[in-house]
Structure formats: C-alpha cells, structure tokens
Enzyme design. Structure first.
Site, short mmCIF file in Angstrom:
data_model
loop_
_atom_site.label_atom_id
_atom_site.label_comp_id
_atom_site.label_asym_id
_atom_site.label_seq_id
_atom_site.Cartn_x
_atom_site.Cartn_y
_atom_site.Cartn_z
N SER A 147 0.84 -1.20 0.00
CA SER A 147 0.00 0.00 0.00
C SER A 147 0.87 1.25 0.00
O SER A 147 2.10 1.17 0.04
CB SER A 147 -0.91 0.00 1.22
OG SER A 147 -0.13 0.23 2.38
N LYS A 148 0.21 2.37 -0.02
CA LYS A 148 0.86 3.69 -0.06
C LYS A 148 1.97 3.83 0.97
O LYS A 148 2.98 4.47 0.73
CB LYS A 148 -0.20 4.77 0.21
CG LYS A 148 -0.95 5.16 -1.01
CD LYS A 148 -0.44 6.50 -1.49
CE LYS A 148 -0.30 6.61 -2.96
NZ LYS A 148 0.90 6.42 -3.58
N ARG A 149 1.72 3.24 2.14
CA ARG A 149 2.72 3.45 3.19
C ARG A 149 4.06 2.78 2.86
O ARG A 149 5.06 3.01 3.52
CB ARG A 149 2.16 3.04 4.55
CG ARG A 149 2.30 1.62 4.93
CD ARG A 149 1.46 1.28 6.14
NE ARG A 149 1.02 -0.08 6.02
CZ ARG A 149 1.72 -1.12 6.42
NH1 ARG A 149 2.88 -0.93 7.01
NH2 ARG A 149 1.29 -2.35 6.25
#
Ligand code: GLU
Length: 489
Positions: free
Chosen positions: A265-267
């Site tokens: 994911s984005k993180r």
C-alpha cells in the site's frame, strides 16, 4: 488438464477507480505475455459498472500508463467499455429469468439488513436468504416499460415502490472445482454462496455478470487475473453453466506483498505506475522488475526486455507463492537501464530529463550519470543540478590522506596554471595534463587527482576529476580550482 498454450486470447479488465497500480501493471504484463508468446490476443476492457467508485479520467490514464509501459492492447482503437453495453447484460439477465435460472428480487436494502442480522443471530453465514427465489416475480410486475432500459437511460420507473435486482439461483449444495493454471485444483463448497446479484437496481450489471458476458462475447479463452478474484470464479462457473456457454480456462496470479508480508500500500512508498514514472523510473525497468514478481526464468539471469520476455514467458513458470515487492531490486534494475540508455547513442534519454527540471543536459554530464549508478532519473537530475552549483565544503577534505596541505596547494597551483593552456578540452588532454603534473613534479596521483576532484565536486566521493572537468567545462573548472586554492591558503 492438458496444457495447450496456443493462441491465448485474454484481456486486462481494470476498473477505472484510480491510477494503474503496480499490481495491475503486473497482471496486464502477464496477460500480455501469455497472449504474445502464443500468437493470441491481448484485449483491454474497462470495467466501469461500479459508478460510486468511478474516478473521472482514470480510464484514459490507465490506457496511457499501459502504452507507456509498451503493453499496447490489440483493441486499442476499440476498447470495450462496460457502461456502454448495459442493454447486453440486461438481455442476458432477463434471459436467465425467463429460463428460471435467475429471479427478480424486490427485497429492499432495509429488509436485507434485517435478514442479515437475523442470519447472524441464528449463527448462519451472512448473505441473502432467498426470500424472492420462488416468488416468480415477472419483469412486467416491476417495470412499467418492460425491456426498454437502454444504455445511458436513467433507471426505469418501478411499478412497485421498491427497487429490484436480478439474482442468480446458485445451487444450494455441491462443490465447484476451479482447475487453475497457476494454483491447481481449488475446491469451493457451494453451500457457502448465496444467490448472487447479476443486475443491480441502478440498471448496471454486477462484476460477475458483466465479466462472464464480456469474456464470452469477446472470445476470451483464458481468463487470467490476480488471486483476489479466485473466490469469484465459482460464481462465474455457475453462470457459464446457466448461460450454456463453454468455460474459458482460468489462471490466478499470486499476490504482490510488501517486504513485511502485508498488503502492498501507499505506506510502502510509490505504488502506481504514474508515480514511478514521475520519480524517474524507466518503463523498461518497471517491466523487467514486475516480470520477476511471480515469474522466473529458472536460471540466474536478471535482465529481460519486453521482447525477451515474450520469447521466454511460460504460464507454467508462474509461482504459487506470493511475490515480495523489493524496492532495492527495482532501484538496481532501474540504475542498470539508465546506464544502458546513456551508453546507447540512439537513446532519447536526453529529452527525458526535461521532466526533471533539466532541459539542457550536456553529453558530458550524461556520462557522469552513466557512471554514477543513479537509481532514478530524478536522482540523476538532482545530482547534475547540484553539480552546477558552486560547491560548499570544508578545506580539509581537499587534502588526500597520504598528502599534506603544502603539497596539495602546490598541486592545485600547478593544475591551475596548466589547464588554461589546453586547447582541445577533452578526456585525453585533461587526463594527460594531470598525469604530466604528477610525473614532472615528483608527486603522487593522490596529491593531484584527489584535490582536483574535491575542488570540482565539493565531495570526497565523486566521479574522476577528468569526467567532472569535462562536465563542468573549462571556465567553471578553473573557477572552482581558484576557489579551492583560496580556501587552502
Ligand atoms: N475489474 C476487475 C479488476 O479491477 C477485473 C477482474 C477480472 O480480471 O476479472 O481487477
């Protein structure tokens, strides 16, 4: 199953709900390779039936991202877009109702919620309880203009004041076995599936109906997609049977996970192809990298062009285990392609630096990048932009560890007076001038090359002084030498 991989006709079917994710790109790549390596077809289909999740313009950007990667679909001029085919899905949904294989359900959302709660309370699996299954509600009972819903039209006025949906009659018991090309036989217990919605109350099909109808209509013989859709496949198989159509073959690609095995994911940093592009990753590098997320050549080779992959790819070499996204690996592959591009005289990489605030990069500067192993074009551009600024550093680093201040000053002065005499400013002449200074003055390479390098770059670790001098040009080189002398005095 007999593996007969000829003429694989497959499709990439993204939903336009955002940018092309790296996982989506990998799915598209494997589908593309499966098609191209078997003389088949690779089609694009935009699955935009979930209107609430539609992101304006993302369909166009998906196509651009695919083209940038070189994964150009065969139907690029005639992309299948589901929202333009609503009457087709409705036709098949109504056909199934006529044949008693599907039914009209008028349960309202509130009723469904109550039923769901009741099922939960009684310890049963949540899902639809089949209230309308045997009611035999006719389309005329719920629509005052039967069969007139055309694509683009608003939802029909309903005779009843509740919405209706069309549901597939799922078998209450039994088992479906998905004969998966990647995962082998996967069994599903049909008692765990409720009656699936095929046509929603807004007149749009569900993913299941649209996907099966389109795969059939488009002549898809291999449905290849990511693992997250595996649990939908038994529903699709029941639907193929209900519609009396031959099933395609199915293959589900393993997930791509972050290094900590969580969902990517984005993180974990950039995840969309657009982001990677804007950071200065080359399409060749992304293709090479994502190919290795789940596929491997069964030997030690690391670098593959798209054409190489077409030649080598085999569905049977796909891994069942999840693939781990390792950014270091992507960075090293990207650095490799950046260097390769720079060394290629036909490359158009010079132009690409325009996107990184570096419109007028010089060939000598480019050579510096080629040596530097820069991970991305952005990083390389930042390096050149920094190099063009007068460096700031402490005088002490000008002195090589086996030299001293006086010798360094002497060496820099000799260089300062020698370099202006060079007429042709090139690799050989600069190199030769520095070497002559070393020889004629009983100095070491460290006495001379080290301080010149630091004077030009402001850094202890940098490319050779000759390459730096070439990239900076004669005037700037002399300016920086003067500055270094001033600092040391
Ligand atoms: N629309 C689905 C997606 O966004 C496609 C699934 C499939 O390939 O059937 O991934």
């Amino acid at each position: 199953m007999i593996m007969n991989y000829n003429n694989i006709i497959t499709r990439f079917a993204p939903s336009p709900t955002g940018e092309l994710h790296i996982g989506g790109a990998r799915t598209a790549l494997f589908e593309y390779l499966a098609a191209r390596s078997t003389g088949g077809k690779f089609y694009l289909r935009i699955e935009d039936t979930d209107r609430a999740r539609y992101v304006e313009g993302s369909d166009k950007r998906l196509v651009e991202a695919l083209e940038w990667l070189g994964l150009v679909p065969d139907n690029i001029d005639d992309i299948v877009t589901q929202s333009k085919r609503l009457d087709l899905y409705r036709k098949y949904a109504l056909k199934l109702v006529d044949e008693g294989k599907a039914y009209i359900c008028t349960c309202t959302k509130d009723e469904l919620k109550v039923k769901g709660e009741e099922l939960k309370l009684s310890g049963k699996l949540p899902g639809y309880d089949g209230t309308c299954r045997e009611k035999n509600i006719k389309i005329e009972d719920v629509v005052n203009r039967p069969g007139t819903l055309l694509s683009g039209e608003k939802r029909p006025q309903l005779a009843s004041d509740g919405d209706y949906v069309i549901r597939l009659k799922m078998p209450a018991t039994g088992e479906v076995v998905v004969d998966d090309l990647v995962r082998g036989d996967v069994k599903f217990d049909l008692s765990l599936f409720d009656d699936q919605v095929l046509l929603k109350s807004d007149g749009y099909p569900t993913y299941h109906l649209a996907s099966v109808v389109d795969d059939h209509e488009m002549g898809i013989n291999y449905v290849l997609r990511s693992e997250e859709w595996l649990s939908s496949t038994p529903k699709h198989i029941i639907l193929y049977e209900a519609l009396g159509w031959d099933q395609p073959k199915f293959g589900h690609f393993s997930m791509i996970l972050a290094p900590d095995k969580s969902k990517l994911s984005k993180r974990h940093g950039a995840t969309s192809v657009e982001e990677f592009k804007s950071l200065g990753y080359l399409p060749e590098a992304i293709i090479n990298f994502i190919a290795l997320l789940g596929w491997n050549p069964k030997d030690e080779r690391e670098f593959f062009s798209l054409d190489d992959l077409v030649g080598e790819f085999k569905l049977k070499n796909l891994n069942k285990a999840p693939a781990i996204f390792n950014i270091e690996k992507l960075n090293s592959i990207n650095a490799h392609y950046i260097t390769e591009e720079i060394l290629n005289p036909k490359s158009e990489i010079l132009n690409q630096f325009q996107n990184f605030k570096l419109p007028n990069i010089q060939k000598a500067e480019l050579n510096l990048i080629g040596r530097g192993g820069y991970k991305t074009l952005k990083e390389a551009a930042e390096y050149i932009l920094k190099l063009r600024q007068t460096p700031e550093y402490v005088a002490g680093i000008l002195v090589f560890k086996k030299s001293d201040q006086a010798t360094t000053l002497q060496a820099l002065r000799l260089v300062q007076s020698k370099l202006p005499t060079i007429e042709q400013w090139n690799n050989e002449t600069i190199q030769q001038s520095l070497s002559v200074i070393v020889e004629n003055n009983n100095l070491t390479n460290g006495d001379v090359f080290w301080p010149v390098r630091v004077a030009l770059s402001g850094e202890e670790k940098s490319p050779s002084p000759v390459e730096l001098a070439l990239a900076l040009g004669k005037d700037e080189t002399l300016k920086r030498l003067n500055l270094a002398i001033e600092k040391l005095q």
